[in-house]
Design a protein around this motif. Sequence first.
Motif, PDB file in Angstrom:
ATOM      1  N   ILE A  81       1.161  -0.771  -0.358  1.00 15.14           N
ATOM      2  CA  ILE A  81       0.286  -0.174  -0.093  1.00 15.14           C
ATOM      3  C   ILE A  81       0.923   0.738   0.104  1.00 15.14           C
ATOM      4  O   ILE A  81       1.504   1.512   0.864  1.00 15.14           O
ATOM      5  N   PHE A  82       1.038   2.279  -0.745  1.00 14.45           N
ATOM      6  CA  PHE A  82       1.438   3.382  -1.219  1.00 14.45           C
ATOM      7  C   PHE A  82       1.261   4.357  -0.255  1.00 14.45           C
ATOM      8  O   PHE A  82      -0.398   4.333  -0.060  1.00 14.45           O
ATOM      9  N   THR A  83       2.096   5.223   0.785  1.00 15.89           N
ATOM     10  CA  THR A  83       1.318   6.209   2.017  1.00 15.89           C
ATOM     11  C   THR A  83       2.023   7.643   0.842  1.00 15.89           C
ATOM     12  O   THR A  83       3.410   7.485   0.396  1.00 15.89           O
ATOM     13  N   THR A  84       1.656   8.519   0.725  1.00 15.91           N
ATOM     14  CA  THR A  84       2.037   9.595   0.072  1.00 15.91           C
ATOM     15  C   THR A  84       1.137  10.783  -0.078  1.00 15.91           C
ATOM     16  O   THR A  84       0.053  10.660   0.447  1.00 15.91           O
ATOM     17  N   ALA A  85       2.101  12.079   0.034  1.00 23.64           N
ATOM     18  CA  ALA A  85       1.301  13.452  -0.481  1.00 23.64           C
ATOM     19  C   ALA A  85       0.560  13.609  -1.264  1.00 23.64           C
ATOM     20  O   ALA A  85      -0.338  14.813  -1.550  1.00 23.64           O
ATOM     21  N   ALA A 100       1.202  -2.359  -6.382  1.00 16.80           N
ATOM     22  CA  ALA A 100       0.791  -1.948  -5.467  1.00 16.80           C
ATOM     23  C   ALA A 100      -1.020  -1.977  -5.264  1.00 16.80           C
ATOM     24  O   ALA A 100      -1.851  -1.933  -6.169  1.00 16.80           O
ATOM     25  N   ILE A 101      -1.811  -2.637  -4.129  1.00 12.84           N
ATOM     26  CA  ILE A 101      -2.873  -2.385  -4.272  1.00 12.84           C
ATOM     27  C   ILE A 101      -4.033  -1.224  -4.085  1.00 12.84           C
ATOM     28  O   ILE A 101      -5.039  -1.576  -3.456  1.00 12.84           O
ATOM     29  N   ASP A 102      -3.001  -0.692  -3.039  1.00 13.76           N
ATOM     30  CA  ASP A 102      -4.417   0.758  -2.522  1.00 13.76           C
ATOM     31  C   ASP A 102      -3.285   2.184  -2.235  1.00 13.76           C
ATOM     32  O   ASP A 102      -1.603   1.669  -2.402  1.00 13.76           O
ATOM     33  N   TYR A 103      -4.104   2.971  -1.964  1.00 15.24           N
ATOM     34  CA  TYR A 103      -3.387   4.046  -1.863  1.00 15.24           C
ATOM     35  C   TYR A 103      -3.897   4.549  -0.388  1.00 15.24           C
ATOM     36  O   TYR A 103      -4.657   4.685  -0.209  1.00 15.24           O
ATOM     37  N   ILE A 104      -3.239   5.091   0.654  1.00 14.33           N
ATOM     38  CA  ILE A 104      -3.163   6.081   1.799  1.00 14.33           C
ATOM     39  C   ILE A 104      -3.082   7.341   1.793  1.00 14.33           C
ATOM     40  O   ILE A 104      -1.552   7.581   0.929  1.00 14.33           O
ATOM     41  N   HIS A 105      -3.389   8.290   1.391  1.00 13.44           N
ATOM     42  CA  HIS A 105      -3.100   9.981   1.722  1.00 13.44           C
ATOM     43  C   HIS A 105      -2.568  10.261   2.794  1.00 13.44           C
ATOM     44  O   HIS A 105      -3.255  10.037   3.345  1.00 13.44           O
ATOM     45  N   LYS A 106      -1.635  11.340   2.895  1.00 12.96           N
ATOM     46  CA  LYS A 106      -1.397  12.258   4.219  1.00 12.96           C
ATOM     47  C   LYS A 106      -1.674  13.423   4.166  1.00 12.96           C
ATOM     48  O   LYS A 106      -2.556  13.633   3.030  1.00 12.96           O
ATOM     49  N   PRO A 107      -1.802  13.693   5.245  1.00  8.75           N
ATOM     50  CA  PRO A 107      -1.865  13.112   6.365  1.00  8.75           C
ATOM     51  C   PRO A 107      -3.088  11.878   6.572  1.00  8.75           C
ATOM     52  O   PRO A 107      -4.586  12.217   5.885  1.00  8.75           O
ATOM     53  N   ILE A 108      -2.739  11.334   7.205  1.00 10.16           N
ATOM     54  CA  ILE A 108      -4.011   9.949   7.005  1.00 10.16           C
ATOM     55  C   ILE A 108      -4.635   9.771   8.404  1.00 10.16           C
ATOM     56  O   ILE A 108      -4.646  10.529   9.759  1.00 10.16           O
ATOM     57  N   SER A 109      -6.138   9.109   7.536  1.00 11.55           N
ATOM     58  CA  SER A 109      -7.037   9.479   9.057  1.00 11.55           C
ATOM     59  C   SER A 109      -6.927   7.537   9.665  1.00 11.55           C
ATOM     60  O   SER A 109      -6.701   6.958   8.889  1.00 11.55           O
ATOM     61  N   PRO A 110      -6.191   7.714  11.380  1.00 13.52           N
ATOM     62  CA  PRO A 110      -6.394   6.434  11.328  1.00 13.52           C
ATOM     63  C   PRO A 110      -7.338   5.749  11.524  1.00 13.52           C
ATOM     64  O   PRO A 110      -7.410   4.398  11.313  1.00 13.52           O
ATOM     65  N   VAL A 111      -8.811   5.886  10.992  1.00 12.66           N
ATOM     66  CA  VAL A 111     -10.173   4.924  11.441  1.00 12.66           C
ATOM     67  C   VAL A 111      -9.914   4.428   9.506  1.00 12.66           C
ATOM     68  O   VAL A 111     -10.215   3.187   9.356  1.00 12.66           O
ATOM     69  N   VAL A 112      -9.564   5.410   9.020  1.00 12.73           N
ATOM     70  CA  VAL A 112      -9.251   4.588   7.189  1.00 12.73           C
ATOM     71  C   VAL A 112      -8.546   3.766   7.129  1.00 12.73           C
ATOM     72  O   VAL A 112      -8.049   2.830   6.600  1.00 12.73           O
ATOM     73  N   VAL A 113      -6.917   3.937   7.876  1.00 11.66           N
ATOM     74  CA  VAL A 113      -5.907   2.899   8.330  1.00 11.66           C
ATOM     75  C   VAL A 113      -6.119   1.946   8.166  1.00 11.66           C
ATOM     76  O   VAL A 113      -5.805   1.050   7.600  1.00 11.66           O
ATOM     77  N   ARG A 118      -6.499  -4.157   7.714  1.00  6.21           N
ATOM     78  CA  ARG A 118      -7.695  -4.646   7.816  1.00  6.21           C
ATOM     79  C   ARG A 118      -8.062  -5.731   6.596  1.00  6.21           C
ATOM     80  O   ARG A 118      -8.278  -6.672   6.775  1.00  6.21           O
ATOM     81  N   ASN A 119      -9.000  -5.044   5.593  1.00  2.00           N
ATOM     82  CA  ASN A 119      -9.023  -5.861   4.662  1.00  2.00           C
ATOM     83  C   ASN A 119      -8.144  -6.305   3.827  1.00  2.00           C
ATOM     84  O   ASN A 119      -8.685  -7.253   3.282  1.00  2.00           O
TER      85      ASN A 119
END
Length: 310
Positions: A81-85, A100-113, A118-119
């Motif tokens: 999973i890429f974490t990126t701004a 990569a299977i997904d992206y998480i954008h910064k600033p992160i949301s703990p609930v989303v992460v 988990r998924n």
Amino acid sequence: MSERPSILLVDDEVSNIEILSAVLEEDHDIYFATSGEEALAIARTALPDLILLDILMPGTDGYDVCTQIKNDPLLADVPVIFTTALGDQEAEVRGLELGAIDYIHKPISPVVVRARVRNHLEMKRLRDDLAKLAVTDALTGLGNRRRLERTLNVETARLSLSGGLLSVIILDIDFFKRFNDLYGHTAGDRCLTMVAAALNRAVRHGSDLTVRYGGEEFACVLPEARFEEAMEIARGIRERVEALNIPHSGSEAAPTVSVSIGVATAPCVPGAPPEAWIRAADEQLYIAKAAGRNMVSGTIFEVPVAATVE
């Protein structure tokens, strides 16, 4: 050994690692790296279940790291999973195309992460379960030939990083066709399952693999086992099969079911063909059969490495 999923966090900003770790450490084992080079080294030793990877890093960036992960047989199945701004669609498409299977954008949301981690871990667990079924022999419960080939590919790649030893055992039930002809295929299947159980009991470490290689042929992959250790295990297998005391009046090797065993040990080197261990162990199995069966023959061999073309 922990049964919790493990996650590798990769970011050149330590503060970002600390934030992600605080979100995930309660339910996961956390590894971290602050550079692409360090991430690859840790991934190859820790074998995490999931990697959260920053894109913008000095030196080897996230795209390069992802490419190397997906080209490495040891790591190719680890989800990234890429974490990126970065917020542009082109950057996301590039990462997904690299595997990569997904992206998480910064600033992160703990609930989303938490939810995305988990998924993806659950999906990986389901994929692993399906993959395990595909490489399991239905009769004996051991691995099958596909599992053997896959494990050899992974272990030779892993051990070549350190020049570690790899030992392979191949064994064959002596005069098994005659056994089937004399006692019937139901008794033959029962014999195979009993030999498989004896084989499992003789193998010592969780990292070792036992497989049904073909009809009455079995194999063991023993990562980091010295030749003397592999020979001791092979002799233990022969003795355990003998102790089963399964009558075999058609055998010329013994009054009961017996096995002939070949053992091959060599240090792993980059570029070594995994099938070299199978060939060497097969040759030793042939020697054991030619010498009268119901015995063990082994060798320490030099792995042939294909010459590179300039």
